[in-house]
Design a protein around this motif. Structure first.
Motif, PDB file in Angstrom:
ATOM      1  N   SER A 209      14.308  -7.437 -51.064  1.00  0.00           N
ATOM      2  CA  SER A 209      14.835  -8.332 -52.234  1.00  0.00           C
ATOM      3  C   SER A 209      14.804  -9.891 -51.971  1.00  0.00           C
ATOM      4  CB  SER A 209      16.092  -8.003 -52.608  1.00  0.00           C
ATOM      5  OG  SER A 209      17.148  -8.199 -51.408  1.00  0.00           O
ATOM      6  N   PRO A 210      14.867 -10.796 -52.825  1.00  0.00           N
ATOM      7  CA  PRO A 210      15.182 -12.223 -52.393  1.00  0.00           C
ATOM      8  C   PRO A 210      16.460 -12.376 -51.694  1.00  0.00           C
ATOM      9  CG  PRO A 210      14.537 -12.174 -54.848  1.00  0.00           C
ATOM     10  CD  PRO A 210      14.870 -10.602 -54.250  1.00  0.00           C
ATOM     11  N   ALA A 211      17.445 -11.619 -51.745  1.00  0.00           N
ATOM     12  CA  ALA A 211      18.550 -11.894 -50.916  1.00  0.00           C
ATOM     13  C   ALA A 211      18.469 -11.285 -49.361  1.00  0.00           C
ATOM     14  CB  ALA A 211      19.810 -10.610 -51.548  1.00  0.00           C
ATOM     15  N   GLN A 212      17.703 -10.352 -49.297  1.00  0.00           N
ATOM     16  CA  GLN A 212      17.228  -9.939 -47.861  1.00  0.00           C
ATOM     17  C   GLN A 212      16.206 -10.647 -47.161  1.00  0.00           C
ATOM     18  OE1 GLN A 212      15.874  -6.126 -49.400  1.00  0.00           O
ATOM     19  NE2 GLN A 212      17.059  -4.958 -48.033  1.00  0.00           N
ATOM     20  N   LEU A 216      16.882 -12.757 -43.700  1.00  0.00           N
ATOM     21  CA  LEU A 216      16.133 -12.756 -42.766  1.00  0.00           C
ATOM     22  C   LEU A 216      15.788 -14.077 -42.225  1.00  0.00           C
ATOM     23  CD1 LEU A 216      14.055 -11.204 -40.991  1.00  0.00           C
ATOM     24  CD2 LEU A 216      12.232 -11.516 -42.761  1.00  0.00           C
ATOM     25  N   LEU A 217      15.508 -15.037 -43.016  1.00  0.00           N
ATOM     26  CA  LEU A 217      15.138 -16.268 -42.552  1.00  0.00           C
ATOM     27  C   LEU A 217      16.549 -17.153 -41.837  1.00  0.00           C
ATOM     28  CD1 LEU A 217      13.597 -18.040 -45.745  1.00  0.00           C
ATOM     29  CD2 LEU A 217      12.560 -17.094 -43.953  1.00  0.00           C
ATOM     30  N   GLY A 238       6.219 -15.507 -45.894  1.00  0.00           N
ATOM     31  CA  GLY A 238       7.045 -14.862 -47.100  1.00  0.00           C
ATOM     32  C   GLY A 238       6.992 -16.058 -48.078  1.00  0.00           C
ATOM     33  N   ASP A 239       6.648 -17.281 -47.796  1.00  0.00           N
ATOM     34  CA  ASP A 239       6.644 -18.186 -48.851  1.00  0.00           C
ATOM     35  C   ASP A 239       5.171 -18.399 -49.248  1.00  0.00           C
ATOM     36  OD1 ASP A 239       9.038 -18.752 -48.545  1.00  0.00           O
ATOM     37  OD2 ASP A 239       9.155 -20.877 -48.774  1.00  0.00           O
ATOM     38  N   VAL A 240       4.128 -18.387 -48.526  1.00  0.00           N
ATOM     39  CA  VAL A 240       2.873 -18.756 -48.606  1.00  0.00           C
ATOM     40  C   VAL A 240       1.824 -17.475 -48.954  1.00  0.00           C
ATOM     41  CG1 VAL A 240       0.973 -20.040 -47.821  1.00  0.00           C
ATOM     42  CG2 VAL A 240       3.129 -20.695 -47.489  1.00  0.00           C
ATOM     43  N   GLY A 241       2.476 -16.139 -48.102  1.00  0.00           N
ATOM     44  CA  GLY A 241       1.565 -15.062 -48.501  1.00  0.00           C
ATOM     45  C   GLY A 241       0.446 -14.885 -47.549  1.00  0.00           C
ATOM     46  N   LEU A 242       0.744 -15.424 -46.232  1.00  0.00           N
ATOM     47  CA  LEU A 242      -0.315 -15.324 -45.045  1.00  0.00           C
ATOM     48  C   LEU A 242      -0.209 -13.990 -44.545  1.00  0.00           C
ATOM     49  CD1 LEU A 242      -0.353 -18.787 -42.788  1.00  0.00           C
ATOM     50  CD2 LEU A 242      -1.548 -18.043 -44.823  1.00  0.00           C
ATOM     51  N   ARG A 243      -1.478 -13.518 -44.122  1.00  0.00           N
ATOM     52  CA  ARG A 243      -1.604 -12.314 -43.261  1.00  0.00           C
ATOM     53  C   ARG A 243      -0.860 -12.557 -41.945  1.00  0.00           C
ATOM     54  NH1 ARG A 243      -6.255 -12.478 -46.312  1.00  0.00           N
ATOM     55  NH2 ARG A 243      -6.623 -10.538 -47.824  1.00  0.00           N
ATOM     56  N   PRO A 244      -0.733 -11.738 -41.111  1.00  0.00           N
ATOM     57  CA  PRO A 244      -0.147 -11.736 -39.674  1.00  0.00           C
ATOM     58  C   PRO A 244      -1.268 -12.445 -38.848  1.00  0.00           C
ATOM     59  CG  PRO A 244       0.638  -9.719 -40.597  1.00  0.00           C
ATOM     60  CD  PRO A 244      -0.175 -10.251 -41.521  1.00  0.00           C
ATOM     61  N   SER A 245      -2.526 -11.716 -39.099  1.00  0.00           N
ATOM     62  CA  SER A 245      -3.648 -12.188 -38.546  1.00  0.00           C
ATOM     63  C   SER A 245      -4.093 -13.637 -38.802  1.00  0.00           C
ATOM     64  CB  SER A 245      -4.855 -11.208 -38.720  1.00  0.00           C
ATOM     65  OG  SER A 245      -5.247 -11.177 -40.102  1.00  0.00           O
ATOM     66  N   GLU A 246      -3.824 -13.890 -40.024  1.00  0.00           N
ATOM     67  CA  GLU A 246      -4.061 -15.584 -40.507  1.00  0.00           C
ATOM     68  C   GLU A 246      -3.109 -16.504 -39.813  1.00  0.00           C
ATOM     69  OE1 GLU A 246      -5.874 -14.787 -44.849  1.00  0.00           O
ATOM     70  OE2 GLU A 246      -3.814 -14.960 -44.754  1.00  0.00           O
ATOM     71  N   ALA A 247      -1.937 -15.973 -39.748  1.00  0.00           N
ATOM     72  CA  ALA A 247      -0.818 -17.107 -39.106  1.00  0.00           C
ATOM     73  C   ALA A 247      -1.228 -17.156 -37.527  1.00  0.00           C
ATOM     74  CB  ALA A 247       0.449 -16.256 -39.071  1.00  0.00           C
ATOM     75  N   CYS A 248      -1.725 -15.832 -37.030  1.00  0.00           N
ATOM     76  CA  CYS A 248      -2.016 -16.106 -35.464  1.00  0.00           C
ATOM     77  C   CYS A 248      -3.239 -16.941 -35.278  1.00  0.00           C
ATOM     78  CB  CYS A 248      -2.173 -14.576 -35.009  1.00  0.00           C
ATOM     79  SG  CYS A 248      -0.671 -13.499 -34.819  1.00  0.00           S
ATOM     80  N   ARG A 337      12.210  -7.466 -34.488  1.00  0.00           N
ATOM     81  CA  ARG A 337      13.330  -8.075 -33.886  1.00  0.00           C
ATOM     82  C   ARG A 337      14.480  -8.544 -35.047  1.00  0.00           C
ATOM     83  NH1 ARG A 337      15.305 -12.340 -30.952  1.00  0.00           N
ATOM     84  NH2 ARG A 337      13.238 -13.442 -31.140  1.00  0.00           N
ATOM     85  N   HIS A 338      13.944  -9.745 -35.565  1.00  0.00           N
ATOM     86  CA  HIS A 338      14.596 -10.493 -36.611  1.00  0.00           C
ATOM     87  C   HIS A 338      15.022  -9.480 -37.921  1.00  0.00           C
ATOM     88  CE1 HIS A 338      14.083 -14.105 -34.421  1.00  0.00           C
ATOM     89  NE2 HIS A 338      12.758 -14.168 -34.463  1.00  0.00           N
ATOM     90  N   ALA A 339      14.097  -8.762 -38.276  1.00  0.00           N
ATOM     91  CA  ALA A 339      14.174  -8.028 -39.484  1.00  0.00           C
ATOM     92  C   ALA A 339      15.174  -6.908 -39.124  1.00  0.00           C
ATOM     93  CB  ALA A 339      13.188  -7.178 -39.962  1.00  0.00           C
ATOM     94  N   GLN A 340      15.420  -6.138 -37.818  1.00  0.00           N
ATOM     95  CA  GLN A 340      16.141  -5.381 -37.399  1.00  0.00           C
ATOM     96  C   GLN A 340      17.749  -5.951 -37.393  1.00  0.00           C
ATOM     97  OE1 GLN A 340      15.607  -3.925 -33.524  1.00  0.00           O
ATOM     98  NE2 GLN A 340      17.043  -2.172 -33.794  1.00  0.00           N
TER      99      GLN A 340
END
Length: 392
Positions: A209-212, A216-217, A238-248, A337-340
């Motif tokens: 959800s937006p609150a979650q 997280l941020l 989360g804001d731009v919708g990048l894939r993890p591979s794209e960010a890396c 780690r951050h999500a946990q």
């Protein structure tokens, strides 16, 4: 396009002589047909012979026509190469690219990526092992039948996913595609007609959800370079919708700056046919906060001196890996780690969950399926349409 980072699992490594030799031998071998399919994927040339063209078209319209022709003649040609050829800036080429894509003109696809080849090899390895177990011997081309393929697909659909669960619709479509190529290469093209994935749309992926997301941020510690880097990664996912591979895979040269060179406003994403994504104000702010802590940030603090090929997100902890590009596995562990710590449910502590969150927020904002497909960089429109389905 650049090859995306991330190590392949052992089950995804390409089939080799040692893998298939014990399964079958001779021209009638089904294993030999799988090797032929993988060879066909790898034998597509990277590009056609380069043609001599005028270096400086007379006007923007002629330049765009020349760019479209270059995409056809030289698959994989980079924006930097086009900018040098036509004597303009790379940003001008990026604007031309957007204008061409709005007209429906796309880059010509290159050969299948090494990752796709590895996926095909893993599919064939599982299929051959299953056939060998079914028949009690190495499979041959004559063992292929509509009944055998139907039983295999049913098995994969019900128990082919992680932990023995259902296989996702996207993965199942990839299996259909791989098997269609196999039966054609095995001399059984009549079986290809039975290998078509269901057109029924899956329910939208579950996400937070937006609150979650806001919680997280808040997890990364913004007083440290590590926390600033992780916050920038989370915000881009989360804001731009990048894939993890794209960010890396992002490089410092992929940042498109404002006219004064002070604020990042867009990112050039090298995935598939490529796209340019717009940064939200928050994403631009956290990216600006991370860059001065980047190991390759110029001493004078000016963005124009950035080394274009340096990775945007690097490892920061010593000893040997510090300064190297983050891997998908490293990004996965940081997000988890951050999500946990933020109290996310265990099944939502993964990076792609943030892309799902971005897509659902776009749909809630009134975006159309075509716009979502373009902004998210999906080749198959059904991947974007899934977010418009009502949850069960």
């Amino acid at each position: 396009m650049r090859a995306r980072p991330g190590a392949l699992r052992a089950s995804e490594q390409p089939l080799g002589e040692g893998t298939t030799a014990h399964l079958a031998s001779g021209g009638d071998s089904l294993a030999a047909a799988t090797e032929a399919v993988l060879t066909d994927l790898d034998d597509v040339p990277d590009s056609a012979p380069r043609l001599a063209r005028p270096s400086h078209p007379a006007n923007p319209a002629e330049r765009r026509d020349a760019i479209a022709q270059a995409w056809q003649d030289e698959p994989g040609i980079t924006d930097a190469a086009l900018a040098e050829r036509f004597g303009v800036s790379r940003r001008t080429i990026q604007r031309d690219t957007q204008a061409l894509q709005e007209r429906g003109i796309q880059r010509r696809r290159r050969r299948k990526s090494h990752r796709t080849q590895a996926h095909y090899a893993a599919i064939y390895r599982r299929f051959l092992a299953w056939l060998a177990d079914e028949f009690g011997r190495p499979a041959t081309r004559q063992d292929l039948s509509a009944d055998v393929l139907a039983r295999w697909i049913a098995h994969r659909a019900s128990a082919g996913g992680h932990g023995g669960g259902k296989l996702s619709s996207a993965s199942l479509r990839l299996e259909y595609t791989a098997l269609r190529q196999l039966v054609r290469r095995a001399g059984r093209p009549e079986l290809a007609t039975s290998l078509h994935a269901s057109r029924q749309q899956a329910p939208p992926p579950e996400t937070i959800s937006p609150a979650q997301y806001e919680r997280l941020l808040l997890e990364p510690e913004l007083t440290t370079p590590l926390g600033l880097r992780d916050r920038a990664i989370l915000q881009l996912l989360g804001d731009v919708g990048l894939r993890p591979s794209e960010a890396c895979a992002l490089k410092l040269g992929d940042i498109i700056w404002s006219g004064d060179g002070q604020v990042p406003v867009q990112l050039e994403v090298a995935w598939g046919q490529g796209r340019v994504v717009k940064l939200t104000p928050l994403a631009a702010a956290v990216l600006t906060g991370w860059l001065p802590h980047h190991p390759d940030w110029p001493a004078d603090g000016r963005s124009r001196g950035l080394p274009a090929e340096a990775p945007l997100f690097v490892t920061l902890r010593p000893p040997k890996s510090a300064g190297q590009a983050m891997t998908e596995l490293g990004l996965f562990y940081q997000v988890m780690r951050h999500a946990q710590r933020a109290g996310m449910p265990a099944h939502l502590r993964y990076p792609n969950m943030l892309r799902h969150y971005w897509a659902t927020q776009q749909v809630a904002g009134g975006i159309t399926p075509a716009q979502l497909q373009a902004r998210g960089g999906w080749r198959d429109r059904r991947s974007a349409l899934a977010y418009f389905q009502r949850p069960p």
